[in-house]
Scaffold this motif. Structure first.
Motif, PDB file in Angstrom:
ATOM      1  N   VAL A  51       0.581  -1.200  -0.055  1.00 41.18           N
ATOM      2  CA  VAL A  51      -0.009  -0.107  -0.037  1.00 41.18           C
ATOM      3  C   VAL A  51       0.898   1.200  -0.047  1.00 41.18           C
ATOM      4  O   VAL A  51       0.489   2.153  -0.839  1.00 41.18           O
ATOM      5  CB  VAL A  51      -1.054  -0.100   1.346  1.00 41.18           C
ATOM      6  N   ARG A  52       1.886   1.198   0.772  1.00 39.34           N
ATOM      7  CA  ARG A  52       2.701   2.381   0.997  1.00 39.34           C
ATOM      8  C   ARG A  52       3.482   2.697  -0.413  1.00 39.34           C
ATOM      9  O   ARG A  52       3.772   3.795  -1.000  1.00 39.34           O
ATOM     10  CB  ARG A  52       3.769   2.318   1.996  1.00 39.34           C
ATOM     11  N   GLN A  53       3.712   1.581  -1.092  1.00 34.11           N
ATOM     12  CA  GLN A  53       4.348   1.677  -2.478  1.00 34.11           C
ATOM     13  C   GLN A  53       3.792   2.291  -3.377  1.00 34.11           C
ATOM     14  O   GLN A  53       4.128   3.006  -4.581  1.00 34.11           O
ATOM     15  CB  GLN A  53       5.011   0.119  -2.999  1.00 34.11           C
ATOM     16  N   ALA A  54       2.279   1.818  -3.314  1.00 33.92           N
ATOM     17  CA  ALA A  54       1.218   2.321  -4.383  1.00 33.92           C
ATOM     18  C   ALA A  54       0.931   3.757  -4.084  1.00 33.92           C
ATOM     19  O   ALA A  54       0.845   4.654  -5.102  1.00 33.92           O
ATOM     20  CB  ALA A  54      -0.100   1.607  -4.307  1.00 33.92           C
ATOM     21  N   TYR A  55       0.920   4.282  -3.032  1.00 34.91           N
ATOM     22  CA  TYR A  55       0.936   5.741  -2.561  1.00 34.91           C
ATOM     23  C   TYR A  55       2.391   6.509  -3.465  1.00 34.91           C
ATOM     24  O   TYR A  55       2.089   7.465  -3.693  1.00 34.91           O
ATOM     25  CB  TYR A  55       0.737   6.038  -1.263  1.00 34.91           C
ATOM     26  N   ARG A  56       3.429   5.933  -3.279  1.00 35.75           N
ATOM     27  CA  ARG A  56       4.622   6.383  -3.596  1.00 35.75           C
ATOM     28  C   ARG A  56       4.645   6.185  -5.184  1.00 35.75           C
ATOM     29  O   ARG A  56       5.100   7.458  -5.753  1.00 35.75           O
ATOM     30  CB  ARG A  56       6.008   5.531  -3.089  1.00 35.75           C
ATOM     31  N   SER A  57       4.298   5.149  -5.767  1.00 36.96           N
ATOM     32  CA  SER A  57       4.476   5.050  -7.398  1.00 36.96           C
ATOM     33  C   SER A  57       3.301   5.630  -7.930  1.00 36.96           C
ATOM     34  O   SER A  57       3.667   6.413  -8.847  1.00 36.96           O
ATOM     35  CB  SER A  57       4.506   3.733  -7.599  1.00 36.96           C
ATOM     36  N   HIS A  58       2.263   5.812  -7.612  1.00 29.40           N
ATOM     37  CA  HIS A  58       1.017   6.471  -8.089  1.00 29.40           C
ATOM     38  C   HIS A  58       0.668   7.760  -7.812  1.00 29.40           C
ATOM     39  O   HIS A  58       0.159   8.512  -8.896  1.00 29.40           O
ATOM     40  CB  HIS A  58      -0.370   5.507  -8.080  1.00 29.40           C
ATOM     41  N   PHE A  59       1.113   8.311  -6.511  1.00 33.88           N
ATOM     42  CA  PHE A  59       0.685   9.395  -6.085  1.00 33.88           C
ATOM     43  C   PHE A  59       2.074  10.358  -5.882  1.00 33.88           C
ATOM     44  O   PHE A  59       1.795  11.755  -5.479  1.00 33.88           O
ATOM     45  CB  PHE A  59      -0.359   9.442  -4.946  1.00 33.88           C
ATOM     46  N   GLY A  60       2.906  10.162  -5.614  1.00 33.66           N
ATOM     47  CA  GLY A  60       4.238  10.595  -5.534  1.00 33.66           C
ATOM     48  C   GLY A  60       4.577  11.041  -3.921  1.00 33.66           C
ATOM     49  O   GLY A  60       5.210  11.956  -3.869  1.00 33.66           O
ATOM     50  N   PHE A  61       4.000  10.479  -2.977  1.00 33.70           N
ATOM     51  CA  PHE A  61       4.390  10.977  -1.736  1.00 33.70           C
ATOM     52  C   PHE A  61       4.359   9.745  -0.735  1.00 33.70           C
ATOM     53  O   PHE A  61       3.958   8.640  -0.937  1.00 33.70           O
ATOM     54  CB  PHE A  61       3.354  11.763  -0.856  1.00 33.70           C
ATOM     55  N   GLU A  62       5.141   9.782   0.193  1.00 30.72           N
ATOM     56  CA  GLU A  62       5.375   9.096   1.384  1.00 30.72           C
ATOM     57  C   GLU A  62       4.353   8.977   2.655  1.00 30.72           C
ATOM     58  O   GLU A  62       4.233  10.151   2.903  1.00 30.72           O
ATOM     59  CB  GLU A  62       6.821   9.170   1.921  1.00 30.72           C
ATOM     60  N   LEU A  63       4.021   7.969   3.205  1.00 29.05           N
ATOM     61  CA  LEU A  63       3.482   7.922   4.526  1.00 29.05           C
ATOM     62  C   LEU A  63       4.139   7.103   5.506  1.00 29.05           C
ATOM     63  O   LEU A  63       4.461   6.064   5.245  1.00 29.05           O
ATOM     64  CB  LEU A  63       1.915   7.411   3.978  1.00 29.05           C
ATOM     65  N   ASP A  64       4.192   7.893   6.692  1.00 27.08           N
ATOM     66  CA  ASP A  64       4.907   7.196   7.714  1.00 27.08           C
ATOM     67  C   ASP A  64       4.016   6.197   8.384  1.00 27.08           C
ATOM     68  O   ASP A  64       4.389   5.271   9.008  1.00 27.08           O
ATOM     69  CB  ASP A  64       5.619   7.967   8.670  1.00 27.08           C
ATOM     70  N   ARG A  65       2.689   6.351   8.245  1.00 26.33           N
ATOM     71  CA  ARG A  65       1.770   5.270   8.707  1.00 26.33           C
ATOM     72  C   ARG A  65       0.522   5.280   7.779  1.00 26.33           C
ATOM     73  O   ARG A  65       0.327   6.347   7.247  1.00 26.33           O
ATOM     74  CB  ARG A  65       1.348   5.856  10.161  1.00 26.33           C
ATOM     75  N   LEU A  66      -0.057   4.413   7.924  1.00 29.56           N
ATOM     76  CA  LEU A  66      -1.273   4.247   6.894  1.00 29.56           C
ATOM     77  C   LEU A  66      -2.709   4.546   7.549  1.00 29.56           C
ATOM     78  O   LEU A  66      -2.814   4.484   9.029  1.00 29.56           O
ATOM     79  CB  LEU A  66      -1.440   3.006   6.154  1.00 29.56           C
ATOM     80  N   PRO A  67      -3.585   5.327   6.947  1.00 32.11           N
ATOM     81  CA  PRO A  67      -4.844   5.646   7.482  1.00 32.11           C
ATOM     82  C   PRO A  67      -5.462   4.131   8.023  1.00 32.11           C
ATOM     83  O   PRO A  67      -5.651   3.314   6.914  1.00 32.11           O
ATOM     84  CB  PRO A  67      -5.556   6.529   6.480  1.00 32.11           C
ATOM     85  N   PRO A  68      -6.406   4.168   9.098  1.00 27.98           N
ATOM     86  CA  PRO A  68      -7.168   3.085   9.080  1.00 27.98           C
ATOM     87  C   PRO A  68      -8.234   2.959   8.227  1.00 27.98           C
ATOM     88  O   PRO A  68      -8.864   4.063   7.844  1.00 27.98           O
ATOM     89  CB  PRO A  68      -7.650   3.265  10.743  1.00 27.98           C
ATOM     90  N   PRO A  69      -8.881   1.888   8.072  1.00 27.82           N
ATOM     91  CA  PRO A  69      -9.991   1.899   7.032  1.00 27.82           C
ATOM     92  C   PRO A  69     -11.342   2.244   7.660  1.00 27.82           C
ATOM     93  O   PRO A  69     -11.733   1.914   8.972  1.00 27.82           O
ATOM     94  CB  PRO A  69      -9.947   0.276   6.939  1.00 27.82           C
ATOM     95  N   PRO A  70     -11.915   3.072   6.989  1.00 28.23           N
ATOM     96  CA  PRO A  70     -13.293   3.328   7.519  1.00 28.23           C
ATOM     97  C   PRO A  70     -14.505   2.399   7.114  1.00 28.23           C
ATOM     98  O   PRO A  70     -14.146   1.291   6.687  1.00 28.23           O
ATOM     99  CB  PRO A  70     -13.483   4.677   6.698  1.00 28.23           C
ATOM    100  N   ASN A  71     -15.671   2.796   7.114  1.00 23.65           N
ATOM    101  CA  ASN A  71     -16.754   1.847   6.926  1.00 23.65           C
ATOM    102  C   ASN A  71     -17.079   1.444   5.449  1.00 23.65           C
ATOM    103  O   ASN A  71     -17.738   0.795   5.180  1.00 23.65           O
ATOM    104  CB  ASN A  71     -17.950   2.409   7.815  1.00 23.65           C
ATOM    105  N   SER A  72     -16.814   2.600   4.584  1.00 20.39           N
ATOM    106  CA  SER A  72     -16.944   2.396   3.376  1.00 20.39           C
ATOM    107  C   SER A  72     -15.829   3.040   2.496  1.00 20.39           C
ATOM    108  O   SER A  72     -14.726   3.664   2.882  1.00 20.39           O
ATOM    109  CB  SER A  72     -18.509   3.213   2.826  1.00 20.39           C
ATOM    110  N   ALA A  73     -16.259   3.105   1.071  1.00 14.41           N
ATOM    111  CA  ALA A  73     -15.023   3.380   0.183  1.00 14.41           C
ATOM    112  C   ALA A  73     -15.699   4.211  -1.076  1.00 14.41           C
ATOM    113  O   ALA A  73     -16.617   4.064  -1.305  1.00 14.41           O
ATOM    114  CB  ALA A  73     -14.194   2.284  -0.435  1.00 14.41           C
ATOM    115  N   VAL A  74     -15.220   5.150  -1.634  1.00 16.21           N
ATOM    116  CA  VAL A  74     -15.527   5.955  -2.515  1.00 16.21           C
ATOM    117  C   VAL A  74     -14.688   5.793  -3.951  1.00 16.21           C
ATOM    118  O   VAL A  74     -13.217   5.838  -3.573  1.00 16.21           O
ATOM    119  CB  VAL A  74     -15.476   7.505  -2.332  1.00 16.21           C
ATOM    120  N   VAL A  75     -14.919   5.266  -4.702  1.00 10.76           N
ATOM    121  CA  VAL A  75     -14.046   4.998  -6.125  1.00 10.76           C
ATOM    122  C   VAL A  75     -14.391   6.182  -7.071  1.00 10.76           C
ATOM    123  O   VAL A  75     -15.624   6.357  -7.585  1.00 10.76           O
ATOM    124  CB  VAL A  75     -14.419   3.810  -6.463  1.00 10.76           C
ATOM    125  N   LEU A  76     -13.537   6.852  -7.609  1.00 13.37           N
ATOM    126  CA  LEU A  76     -13.722   7.875  -8.504  1.00 13.37           C
ATOM    127  C   LEU A  76     -13.290   7.538  -9.832  1.00 13.37           C
ATOM    128  O   LEU A  76     -12.476   6.571 -10.076  1.00 13.37           O
ATOM    129  CB  LEU A  76     -12.926   9.179  -8.036  1.00 13.37           C
TER     130      LEU A  76
END
Length: 261
Positions: free
Chosen positions: A236-261
């Motif tokens: 998941v961290r690699q996906a943020y890095r490669s597709h969006f160009g930023f690093e996250l030192d921790r991942l957000p917890p999953p909410p109850n639903s998802a929005v797909v654009l």
């Protein structure tokens, strides 16, 4: 916005040194922004307060190369456009729900730019128009994102429709970014806000769109949608890095639903 910040912002979206404020330049900046700066609500789930202040937005979007939602993206883009000589005004809009009802005032922030013609400019609505929309144009407007129509609404408002479906209703009165602060706080904290109930990071690509929601990676190429599940936090961290160009030192917890654009 000072000259140094303008240069850093242009570098962030891969834009060359600009010339005169023309519609061609506005279209170019608009498209580059959509392709480089993601629409995302990660801060809400990471416990990062969203502050509608230019310095805070520059730090997040330009320096840390993150994205944001409408108040952040269109709020900062307004500062860039004004610094480049564009007469840009923030507008408040009410977003249509899937049921066809209107959300609250200040539910969305977008821009109006007055050149030889007037344009609606929006880099903060997710999967929307790739280019500015002419405001005073009664005919459908073809765009890579769909067919858009801008029609008159009640009390001087205008309604934006995409492929025949109403998207939002915008006021004509110019607003200050601080005017959106109460609703921005509500969007961050209310259990009724779809931003607290969803997790998304999404940007336009030359071929379509890429979206990451939790551990689900969704890509759209030439209208064909592909979804895959990522295995583990490192992926998941690699996906943020490669597709969006930023690093996250921790991942957000999953909410109850998802929005797909």
């Amino acid at each position: 916005m000072d000259e140094r910040t303008v240069r850093r912002y242009l570098d962030r979206i891969g834009a060359p040194a600009p010339g005169e404020p023309t519609i061609d330049l506005l279209r170019d900046l608009h498209l580059r922004h959509l392709r480089m700066v993601p629409f995302e609500n990660l801060s809400i789930h990471l416990g990062e307060p969203i502050v509608l202040d230019e310095a805070a937005l520059v730090d997040k979007i330009v320096d840390r190369r993150r994205g944001g939602f409408c108040y952040e993206l269109n709020g900062l883009f307004a500062g860039l456009l004004r610094a480049l000589g564009f007469p840009a005004a923030l507008l408040s809009a009410r977003v249509f729900t899937p049921e066809g009802t209107l959300g609250p005032p200040f539910d969305h922030a977008l821009l109006r730019v007055d050149l030889d013609d007037r344009y609606l400019v929006d880099v903060g609505f997710g999967a929307h128009a790739s280019h500015p929309l002419r405001l005073d144009w009664p005919e459908p407007q073809a765009d890579p994102g769909g067919e858009f129509l801008v029609v008159d609404g009640p009390d001087g408002d205008v309604e934006v429709r995409k492929d025949g479906t109403p998207q939002y209703r915008a006021e004509s009165r110019p607003r200050e970014l601080a005017d959106f602060a109460p609703t921005c706080w509500w969007q961050q904290t209310s259990p009724d806000s779809h931003f607290t109930r969803s997790l998304t990071c999404s940007r336009q690509t030359p071929e379509g769109r890429v979206t990451l929601t939790g551990d689900r990676l969704i890509t759209t190429v030439a209208g064909e949608r592909t979804e895959s599940a990522l295995s583990g936090d490192d992926a998941v961290r690699q996906a943020y890095r490669s597709h969006f160009g930023f690093e996250l030192d921790r991942l957000p917890p999953p909410p109850n639903s998802a929005v797909v654009l």
